[in-house]
Design an enzyme around this catalytic site. Sequence first.
Site, PDB file in Angstrom:
ATOM      1  N   HIS A 122      32.106  36.361  24.852  1.00  0.00           N
ATOM      2  CA  HIS A 122      31.149  38.366  25.054  1.00  0.00           C
ATOM      3  C   HIS A 122      31.377  38.818  24.092  1.00  0.00           C
ATOM      4  O   HIS A 122      32.579  38.813  23.753  1.00  0.00           O
ATOM      5  CB  HIS A 122      31.192  38.396  26.392  1.00  0.00           C
ATOM      6  CG  HIS A 122      30.383  37.786  27.275  1.00  0.00           C
ATOM      7  ND1 HIS A 122      30.087  37.860  28.775  1.00  0.00           N
ATOM      8  CD2 HIS A 122      30.596  36.315  27.685  1.00  0.00           C
ATOM      9  CE1 HIS A 122      30.209  37.214  29.914  1.00  0.00           C
ATOM     10  NE2 HIS A 122      30.268  36.236  29.210  1.00  0.00           N
ATOM     11  N   GLU A 146      32.227  42.435  24.527  1.00  0.00           N
ATOM     12  CA  GLU A 146      33.669  42.933  24.671  1.00  0.00           C
ATOM     13  C   GLU A 146      34.470  42.120  24.876  1.00  0.00           C
ATOM     14  O   GLU A 146      35.371  42.907  23.840  1.00  0.00           O
ATOM     15  CB  GLU A 146      33.091  43.223  26.355  1.00  0.00           C
ATOM     16  CG  GLU A 146      31.903  44.105  26.488  1.00  0.00           C
ATOM     17  CD  GLU A 146      30.874  43.357  27.054  1.00  0.00           C
ATOM     18  OE1 GLU A 146      29.496  43.552  28.547  1.00  0.00           O
ATOM     19  OE2 GLU A 146      30.514  41.920  26.911  1.00  0.00           O
ATOM     20  N   CYS A 203      34.110  40.570  31.835  1.00  0.00           N
ATOM     21  CA  CYS A 203      34.354  41.430  30.402  1.00  0.00           C
ATOM     22  C   CYS A 203      35.069  43.019  31.556  1.00  0.00           C
ATOM     23  O   CYS A 203      36.094  43.437  30.513  1.00  0.00           O
ATOM     24  CB  CYS A 203      33.475  42.130  30.295  1.00  0.00           C
ATOM     25  SG  CYS A 203      32.127  40.141  28.882  1.00  0.00           S
TER      26      CYS A 203
END
Length: 153
Positions: free
Chosen positions: A54, A56, A87
């Site tokens: 992801h 993040e 996240c």
Amino acid sequence: MDNKDTYFMEKALIYAREAALRGEAPIGAVIVKDGSVIAHGQNRRETAKNALCHAEIEAIDSACRTLGGWRLWQCELYVTLEPCPMCAGAIINARIPRVIFGAYDKKAGSCGSVVNLFELPYNHRPQLTGGVLESECAALLTGFFKKLRENKA
């Protein structure tokens, strides 16, 4: 809306657009320290074949390597989509004091939409600002998934 928040969200949008060009969900993130971007990330789950990739997580990993430590207590994270549970947990563990996001995620958002993990009694509770450049961030995601559905039809 804070001009600084708008400025850095525009930077995160650059990485989101890059992800879309590679066929990834258009999500981008930047980590800022002392008014400068020190790390960035973008969604790479499809190209990396990895659920952990992801935006993040990519940005946090890069910031930790840049700063030489896991505590990002002097940083802010800007991300184009509300963080998911994974996240949000990484943000808490990295001790990031402030998170700024663009679009709300009604399906998996863990900073207010489905749940707010930052309100739970963990040892660290980041400040949260949502909806920065929300329409731009949401439109990028909506357009990407609409095109994806059209191409599958």
